[in-house]
Write an enzyme that holds these catalytic residues in place. Structure first.
Site, PDB file in Angstrom:
ATOM      1  N   LYS A  54     103.184   3.608 116.258  1.00 34.56           N
ATOM      2  CA  LYS A  54     103.181   5.066 116.043  1.00 34.56           C
ATOM      3  C   LYS A  54     103.457   5.793 117.357  1.00 34.56           C
ATOM      4  O   LYS A  54     104.204   6.773 117.400  1.00 34.56           O
ATOM      5  CB  LYS A  54     101.835   5.496 115.445  1.00 34.56           C
ATOM      6  CG  LYS A  54     101.682   5.091 113.986  1.00 34.56           C
ATOM      7  CD  LYS A  54     100.270   5.216 113.447  1.00 34.56           C
ATOM      8  CE  LYS A  54     100.187   4.551 112.075  1.00 34.56           C
ATOM      9  NZ  LYS A  54      98.836   4.488 111.519  1.00 34.56           N
ATOM     10  N   GLN A  98      92.726   5.772 112.790  1.00 35.10           N
ATOM     11  CA  GLN A  98      93.323   4.527 112.304  1.00 35.10           C
ATOM     12  C   GLN A  98      92.302   3.747 111.472  1.00 35.10           C
ATOM     13  O   GLN A  98      91.200   3.483 111.925  1.00 35.10           O
ATOM     14  CB  GLN A  98      93.806   3.688 113.506  1.00 35.10           C
ATOM     15  CG  GLN A  98      94.495   2.400 113.132  1.00 35.10           C
ATOM     16  CD  GLN A  98      95.824   2.607 112.392  1.00 35.10           C
ATOM     17  OE1 GLN A  98      96.612   3.489 112.720  1.00 35.10           O
ATOM     18  NE2 GLN A  98      96.061   1.803 111.379  1.00 35.10           N
ATOM     19  N   ASP A 121      97.401  12.239 107.848  1.00 33.03           N
ATOM     20  CA  ASP A 121      97.394  11.015 107.022  1.00 33.03           C
ATOM     21  C   ASP A 121      97.177  11.369 105.551  1.00 33.03           C
ATOM     22  O   ASP A 121      97.394  10.534 104.668  1.00 33.03           O
ATOM     23  CB  ASP A 121      96.269  10.073 107.483  1.00 33.03           C
ATOM     24  CG  ASP A 121      96.815   8.847 108.201  1.00 33.03           C
ATOM     25  OD1 ASP A 121      98.031   8.603 108.120  1.00 33.03           O
ATOM     26  OD2 ASP A 121      96.010   8.131 108.830  1.00 33.03           O
TER      27      ASP A 121
END
Ligand code: NAD
Length: 287
Positions: A54, A98, A121
């Site tokens: 990322k 994450q 997200d």
């Protein structure tokens, strides 16, 4: 003849669109580049690899990023504190934590503490709720990547029967919602299969579209699919440090399916580019 859905190529095209958007909607207005925050806890091999990818994408496209790497034994309070800092920091447009988190941490509490306006997200209950209500929101990157891929390849999904294997909040549930919603890209009839579904082959044999996200190498084989079906392989299974395979036995579906995504180079690059797209969206929405 099976056509391979090339996620790398498509992600590069979308990258160019993002660069254009940055020029037109950000730089011409003297605004700064989008800024993605990433909170990583612990030293899970795959998580570190995903985060590095990322960051690489951010650097590639010129996005700013801030990585907060917390130790494995960080308390819920310490993580919430970092989330709070990102929520309040006006320089951060959007951020992610994450997953997976360590077992001692309450995942839902952590995700719910993210400001929904910065939740790139798309896992916050408000964004999931909005997605179900067919309102504008951040869609989880993998599901958005798959839908975008189908759209860009002009694959008609309206009226088709889709079988999604896996019901995680990261992949299975959101893609089921996006495939079935009453939208330009949607209107598919969706069956969700999971670890308690008996006789999965009964469902896959009838499917026009199969999305598989179970994390089991070669779970879907050629004998499980019907001729001319569309096979989307989400799985990422690290066989060793250099070899990655999907959840589909690529060789056995090739020749029988109409379309198939490869691993690597299929859904993965689409997921990463959609995170940047969501971050750009946050930058445009929030400033
Ligand atoms: P998860 O472990 O949260 O969920 C797995 C799902 O598979 C569960 O819902 C479970 O019910 C189902 N399942 C397990 N065994 C099964 C069986 N025998 N039969 C039917 N269903 C079964 O995993 P996840 O986060 O959804 O990820 C799944 C896979 O996708 C993993 O390999 C992961 O690394 C990968 N992934 C890839 C991307 C990408 O961008 N390509 C993004 C996210 C996840």
């Amino acid at each position: 003849m099976t056509k391979i859905l090339n996620g790398n190529q498509l992600a590069n095209e979308i990258k160019k669109e993002i660069v254009e958007d940055i020029k037109e909607k950000i730089l011409k207005k003297n605004k700064r580049f989008p800024h993605l925050g990433i909170i990583l806890t612990g030293n899970n091999y795959s998580s570190i690899k995903y985060v590095n990818n990322k960051i690489k994408e951010c650097k590639n496209i010129g996005f700013k990023y801030t990585l907060i790497h917390l130790p494995k034994d960080s308390s819920e309070k310490e993580i919430l504190n970092e989330i709070n800092n990102m929520n309040k920091n006006p320089m951060i447009d959007g951020f992610i934590i994450q997953l997976p988190l360590e077992k001692h941490v309450n995942k839902n509490k952590i995700i719910s503490s993210i400001d929904p306006k910065k939740d790139v997200d798309g896992f916050h209950p408000e964004n999931i709720g909005k997605m179900i209500l067919e309102m504008d929101s951040f869609f989880p990157a993998t599901a958005l990547g798959i839908i975008t891929m189908l759209e860009k390849y002009n694959i008609q999904i309206k009226g088709k029967h889709s079988v999604v294997i896996g019901r995680s909040i990261i992949v299975g549930k959101p893609i089921s919602i996006l495939l079935s919603r009453n939208n330009l890209i949607g209107n598919s009839t969706v069956t969700i299969a999971h670890s308690k579904t008996p006789n999965i082959i009964y469902h896959t044999k009838k499917a026009d579209i199969i999305v598989v996200a179970v994390g089991i190498p070669k779970f879907v084989t050629g004998e499980m699919i019907k001729n001319g079906s569309i096979i989307i392989d989400v799985g990422i299974n690290n066989i060793n440090e250099t070899v990655i395979v999907g959840d589909v036995d690529f060789k056995s579906v090739y020749g029988k399916a109409a379309f198939v995504t490869p691993v690597p180079g299929g859904v993965g690059p689409m997921t990463r580019i959609m995170l940047l797209k969501n971050t750009l969206k946050a930058a445009l929405n929030n400033r």
